[in-house]
Design an enzyme around this catalytic site. Structure first.
Site, PDB file in Angstrom:
ATOM      1  N   THR B   1     -32.694  23.976  47.460  1.00 31.34           N
ATOM      2  CA  THR B   1     -32.097  22.874  46.685  1.00 31.34           C
ATOM      3  C   THR B   1     -31.212  22.016  47.584  1.00 31.34           C
ATOM      4  O   THR B   1     -30.547  22.534  48.464  1.00 31.34           O
ATOM      5  CB  THR B   1     -31.209  23.439  45.553  1.00 31.34           C
ATOM      6  OG1 THR B   1     -31.981  24.327  44.775  1.00 31.34           O
ATOM      7  CG2 THR B   1     -30.663  22.319  44.668  1.00 31.34           C
ATOM      8  N   ILE B  30     -38.547  26.058  34.961  1.00 28.31           N
ATOM      9  CA  ILE B  30     -37.601  24.955  35.172  1.00 28.31           C
ATOM     10  C   ILE B  30     -36.248  25.568  35.488  1.00 28.31           C
ATOM     11  O   ILE B  30     -35.772  26.459  34.779  1.00 28.31           O
ATOM     12  CB  ILE B  30     -37.545  24.057  33.917  1.00 28.31           C
ATOM     13  CG1 ILE B  30     -38.859  23.259  33.827  1.00 28.31           C
ATOM     14  CG2 ILE B  30     -36.346  23.117  33.964  1.00 28.31           C
ATOM     15  CD1 ILE B  30     -38.974  22.354  32.651  1.00 28.31           C
ATOM     16  N   GLY B  31     -35.609  25.107  36.546  1.00 28.19           N
ATOM     17  CA  GLY B  31     -34.305  25.668  36.934  1.00 28.19           C
ATOM     18  C   GLY B  31     -33.186  24.753  36.472  1.00 28.19           C
ATOM     19  O   GLY B  31     -33.329  23.966  35.542  1.00 28.19           O
TER      20      GLY B  31
END
Lengths: 193, 130
Positions: B1, B30-31
């Site tokens: 990220t 989905i994070g």
């Protein structure tokens, strides 16, 4: 009122044994991204333009887990997501499940500026990307050799990993397959959600 | 990220986060990164970008929490970041960067390290990992 300020990050998942030359590479790249943002701020660009500009730079380099160099799914593919938010009016845009959009953060910006929604995902987001004419590439573009190896290690350890650290205890997995791990702890830790 | 937070010379804050997610994640997962108020948030008080275990960041509504404790508890930026990292993460591992509309920068993390860099108009500049 204070002056301008900028912060960037390349992720919190850091391998404790990261070789020194890789640490230097990361610091040089972060410095380059800061310089890009500082130059834009000195040229009076707005905060929302600067965050998009800098994250695009971070996405284009395979060093960190985004855009090119993204972590791989269990199928060995890349699925990317991003979001952007403009403080003054709390406008925002988000995308998930992207597989061909070269810069996910710019599509999130377009969702914020050019769509009536805040969040588009998967095939809808890819369709919006084509309508907006953003740069598209094949999914292979995002896949790096290092991440293919990491995926293999994670599969052997029956784990889902936050970072490039290979937990020693799961590297030589014992004979019985351990319960599914997420970042080195049993997946049950996450059951609440 | 990856992420970037900025306050410009007019005091406007913005935040952006982008990610490939977790290694060996399920397809369709989905994070926190695309979730406004969780992985990314900006208002007229601050801008925040988070990274780490998405599931823990989601449960802690981490990014909005920094703005909330600044607004409702009157904490300064670094105090708010420290409070959120120490009190809102349960067993999760995560980190975040933040700027305030006053031109401050801050970060916090409970992981081994976080790749990060900061700069302010008065000449401060720092790049760190551990």
């Amino acid at each position: 009122m204070g002056g301008w300020a900028i912060a960037v990050h390349g992720g919190a998942g850091v391998d404790p044994d990261l070789p020194l030359h890789r640490q230097d590479d990361a610091k040089k790249f972060l410095t380059r991204c800061l310089d890009l943002g500082i130059h834009a701020l000195r040229s009076n660009h707005s905060a929302i333009d600067v965050v998009e500009l800098v994250v695009r730079e971070l996405e284009n380099d395979p060093l960190f887990n985004s855009g090119r160099g993204s972590a791989l799914t269990e199928d060995g593919t890349v699925e990317m997501e991003a979001s952007i938010m403009d403080g003054p009016k709390r406008r925002c845009g988000a995308v998930s499940g992207l597989v061909t959009v070269k810069n996910p953060i710019s599509l999130a910006r377009l969702v914020m500026d050019k769509s009536p929604h805040s969040y588009l995902a998967f095939s809808g987001a890819e369709k919006f990307a084509r309508q907006q004419g953003v740069e598209l590439v094949s999914n292979d573009y995002f896949i790096t050799e290092g991440n293919v190896e990491l995926l293999q290690l994670a599969k052997e350890a029956n784990g889902i990993w936050l970072d490039r650290r290979v937990p020693i205890e799961t590297c030589c997995a014992s004979v019985e397959t351990p319960p599914l791990q997420m970042n080195g702890v049993p997946i049950s830790v996450y059951t609440p959600e | 990220t990856v992420g970037c937070v900025v306050v410009d010379s007019e005091g406007r804050c913005a935040a952006a986060t982008s990610t490939g997610g977790l290694i060996n994640k399920k397809v369709g997962r989905i994070g926190d990164s695309p979730l406004i108020g969780l992985g990314t948030y900006a208002c007229d008080v601050c801008g925040v970008s988070c990274t780490g275990e998405g599931e823990a960041i989601i449960r802690g509504t981490l990014a909005r929490e920094v703005a909330a404790v600044m607004e409702y508890k009157g904490l300064g930026l670094q105090e708010a970041v420290n409070y959120v990292i120490e009190e809102r993460l349960d067993e999760g591992q995560a980190g975040l960067i933040a700027v305030s509309s006053k031109g401050e920068v801050a970060c916090g993390f409970n992981t081994t390290g976080m790749f990060r860099g900061f700069a302010t108009e008065d000449g401060f500049m720092e790049v760190g990992i551990w």
